[in-house]
Design a protein around this motif. Structure first.
Motif, short mmCIF file in Angstrom:
data_model
loop_
_atom_site.label_atom_id
_atom_site.label_comp_id
_atom_site.label_asym_id
_atom_site.label_seq_id
_atom_site.Cartn_x
_atom_site.Cartn_y
_atom_site.Cartn_z
N ALA A 142 -37.74 2.72 -20.82
CA ALA A 142 -37.20 1.43 -21.24
C ALA A 142 -36.87 0.55 -20.05
CB ALA A 142 -35.95 1.64 -22.10
N VAL A 143 -36.27 1.13 -19.02
CA VAL A 143 -35.97 0.36 -17.81
C VAL A 143 -37.26 -0.11 -17.15
CG1 VAL A 143 -34.96 0.46 -15.50
CG2 VAL A 143 -33.74 1.48 -17.43
N ASP A 148 -41.10 -4.25 -15.58
CA ASP A 148 -42.50 -4.71 -15.60
C ASP A 148 -42.61 -6.11 -16.21
OD1 ASP A 148 -43.43 -2.40 -14.43
OD2 ASP A 148 -44.22 -1.52 -16.27
N LEU A 149 -41.95 -6.33 -17.33
CA LEU A 149 -42.05 -7.62 -18.00
C LEU A 149 -41.42 -8.73 -17.16
CD1 LEU A 149 -41.26 -6.61 -21.70
CD2 LEU A 149 -43.47 -7.33 -20.78
N VAL A 150 -40.25 -8.47 -16.61
CA VAL A 150 -39.56 -9.51 -15.83
C VAL A 150 -40.30 -9.79 -14.53
CG1 VAL A 150 -37.41 -10.10 -14.65
CG2 VAL A 150 -37.33 -8.99 -16.88
N ASN A 151 -40.88 -8.78 -13.93
CA ASN A 151 -41.59 -8.98 -12.66
C ASN A 151 -42.91 -9.72 -12.83
OD1 ASN A 151 -39.71 -7.76 -10.94
ND2 ASN A 151 -40.55 -5.71 -11.29
N ALA A 254 -34.39 -6.73 -25.17
CA ALA A 254 -34.43 -6.47 -26.62
C ALA A 254 -35.57 -5.51 -26.97
CB ALA A 254 -34.59 -7.79 -27.37
N LEU A 255 -36.74 -5.73 -26.40
CA LEU A 255 -37.87 -4.84 -26.66
C LEU A 255 -37.60 -3.44 -26.11
CD1 LEU A 255 -40.85 -7.26 -25.88
CD2 LEU A 255 -40.09 -6.47 -28.14
N GLY A 438 -36.07 -7.19 -7.65
CA GLY A 438 -36.90 -7.67 -8.75
C GLY A 438 -36.23 -7.46 -10.09
N GLY A 439 -37.04 -7.47 -11.14
CA GLY A 439 -36.52 -7.35 -12.49
C GLY A 439 -35.68 -6.10 -12.69
N GLU A 440 -34.62 -6.24 -13.48
CA GLU A 440 -33.72 -5.11 -13.69
C GLU A 440 -33.11 -5.14 -15.09
OE1 GLU A 440 -33.09 -2.15 -13.47
OE2 GLU A 440 -32.41 -2.04 -11.37
N ALA A 441 -32.86 -3.96 -15.62
CA ALA A 441 -32.18 -3.79 -16.91
C ALA A 441 -30.69 -3.71 -16.65
CB ALA A 441 -32.67 -2.52 -17.60
N LEU A 442 -29.95 -4.69 -17.13
CA LEU A 442 -28.50 -4.74 -16.94
C LEU A 442 -27.84 -4.89 -18.31
CD1 LEU A 442 -28.43 -7.22 -13.93
CD2 LEU A 442 -28.06 -4.75 -13.84
N GLY A 443 -27.07 -3.88 -18.71
CA GLY A 443 -26.46 -3.85 -20.02
C GLY A 443 -27.25 -3.06 -21.04
N LEU A 444 -28.47 -2.70 -20.70
CA LEU A 444 -29.35 -1.98 -21.63
C LEU A 444 -28.81 -0.60 -21.96
CD1 LEU A 444 -32.17 -1.72 -23.07
CD2 LEU A 444 -33.00 -0.75 -20.91
N ARG A 445 -28.47 0.17 -20.95
CA ARG A 445 -28.03 1.55 -21.18
C ARG A 445 -26.68 1.59 -21.88
NH1 ARG A 445 -26.91 3.92 -16.75
NH2 ARG A 445 -27.16 2.19 -15.27
N ALA A 446 -25.81 0.64 -21.56
CA ALA A 446 -24.51 0.58 -22.25
C ALA A 446 -24.71 0.28 -23.73
CB ALA A 446 -23.64 -0.49 -21.60
#
Length: 456
Positions: A142-143, A148-151, A254-255, A438-446
């Motif tokens: 997921a991360v 990948d998408l944000v980058n 979200a995805l 670069g792109g990062e998942a922030l808040g996703l794991r929480a």
């Protein structure tokens, strides 16, 4: 990528002996004097992230400095720092520490090589015996999806390509997918999404993914999908436009969160809604002081075309709320004000449910994915009043921008629906162990931790 980062032992596997700076003297007390002399020569003092190979004729070994065995990032810098090879952690790790070690290693080995290849090797780790493989694989994949998408730059990731990413998820997990494109948004009553995206030759759309048993509790996730934001007719300066490929970071979250839920097989009726647009300058661009219709029936006066994310989210949130989900979460790279207040690492959390907010903050601390709550301060709502419409999309005073954006979105969610809004940066400005630039998942794991606890 994950299969190469977490592997099985080979005859040449190197044992990694983790040690804290405080525990290093005790460890050395049980070693030959030559070992202490060697470590002094190479300058190893147990600093977190450092390592030193140990001499000897037996199986290869190396000392690794860690802050704590259960620190998520303890081993995260090693996949790219160590010489190419396969490694194993030579320590008794419980399930919690083993899972964190494997996840940190996986996240540290991420590479975005779509446009520029690298020959720099990434080393593999033998799965720690107690690690929860399902959790590691679910979280890392997921991360990686968010990154990948944000980058990916907007030239290769517009609304259609964002829909393709949702299609790939739908096919992988046998989910349903409906994509409403262009003028069909008007026919199906998503006028604000259409207004924001209509000036772009890349048609706006609403991506709607559904998965799970309809009899299970409804979980709905909404993500802002502005694939590039020029600011519209309220044009951004070039310096502010450089990062705008990441303005679909909410959609990426979200995805990715939907991916985690489906991989885990949680007993929920999942719905992921992503309004996907480009906010560009064109002859058909929406204008300052326009009054837009919305799906909820409220009218919005446009005080600034660069506050477009909340305009597309309001249609998606109104649709999400219409089903009365048991939990509604939205992610958005929404305001610079949140970054001014909290910096790049802390997503702002705005929430209409105190218990949900507390759960999210507790989970953020537990999984090292912190959030910081800002209030939905009702007295600031009057700043969104409009003489022409039901509400304006910005205030005139410029104060509390993250809060007033949350107050705007709250207008489109029922009081009875437990709702959390995460204003996230989705980006690492500088590299750290396990968190490349670069792109990062922030808040996703929480967010996932709360969902798993509530519904799993």
């Amino acid at each position: 990528m994950l299969a190469t980062l977490l592997a099985v032992a080979t005859p040449d596997t190197v044992a990694l002996i983790p040690v804290t700076k405080a525990d290093l003297p005790g460890w050395l007390a049980d070693q030959p004097a030559a070992t202490a002399a060697w470590l002094k020569t190479v300058g190893f003092a147990g600093e977190a992230g450092s390592f030193a190979f140990l001499p000897g004729d037996g199986a290869p070994r190396a000392l690794v400095g860690v802050s704590a065995l259960d620190d998520l990032w303890a081993f995260a810098g090693l996949p790219t720092a160590l010489p190419a090879g396969t490694y194993r952690i030579d320590a008794a790790l419980d399930r919690h520490a083993a899972t964190r070690a494997a996840l940190g290693w996986a996240l540290g080995g991420y590479r975005f090589t779509r446009y520029k290849k690298t020959d720099k090797p990434v080393s593999g780790l033998v799965w720690p015996a107690e690690a929860d493989r399902g959790e590691v694989e679910r979280t890392a994949s997921a991360v990686f999806l968010v990154r990948d998408l944000v980058n990916t730059p907007a030239c290769d990731l517009g609304p259609a390509e964002l829909a393709d990413a949702a299609q790939a998820l739908a096919e992988e997990f046998e989910a349903g997918l409906d994509v409403i494109v262009g003028a069909d948004l008007l026919d199906r009553d998503y006028p604000a999404i259409h207004a924001v995206g209509r000036a772009s030759p890349r048609a706006p759309r609403l991506i709607d993914l559904r998965w799970g048993n309809p009899e299970h509790p409804k979980l709905t996730i909404v993500g802002k999908g502005v694939c590039f934001d020029t600011g519209g007719l309220d044009l951004k300066p070039s310096s502010a436009m450089l990062m705008m490929k990441k303005d679909m970071g909410g959609a990426a979250h979200a995805l990715a969160l939907g991916r985690m839920v489906m991989m885990a097989g949680l007993p929920v009726r999942l719905r992921v809604l992503v309004p996907a647009v480009e906010n560009v300058v064109g002859g058909d661009a929406f204008k300052p002081m326009d009054v837009l219709k919305t799906r909820k029936g409220l009218t919005v006066e446009v005080g600034n075309t660069d506050a477009e994310g909340r305009l597309i989210l309001c249609d998606a949130l109104a649709e999400a709320d219409s089903e009365k989900p048991a939990l509604l979460i939205d992610f958005a790279t929404l305001t610079g004000a949140a970054r001014v207040a909290l910096g790049p690492d802390l997503p702002a959390l705005l929430c209409n449910d105190d218990a949900l907010a507390a759960d999210l903050q507790t989970a953020g601390s537990e999984v090292e994915d912190p959030l910081w709550r800002l209030p939905l301060w009702a007295p600031y709502r009057k700043g969104l009043d409009s003489k022409l419409a039901d509400i304006g999309n910005v205030t005139s005073n410029g104060f509390a921008g993250a809060i007033t954006a949350g107050l705007f979105l709250q207008e489109f969610v029922s009081k009875e629906t437990p709702w959390a809004h995460l204003d996230t940066y989705a980006w690492n400005a500088s590299p750290r162990p396990g968190r490349p630039e670069g792109g990062e998942a922030l808040g996703l794991r929480a967010a996932y931790a709360v969902i798993a606890k509530r519904f799993g």
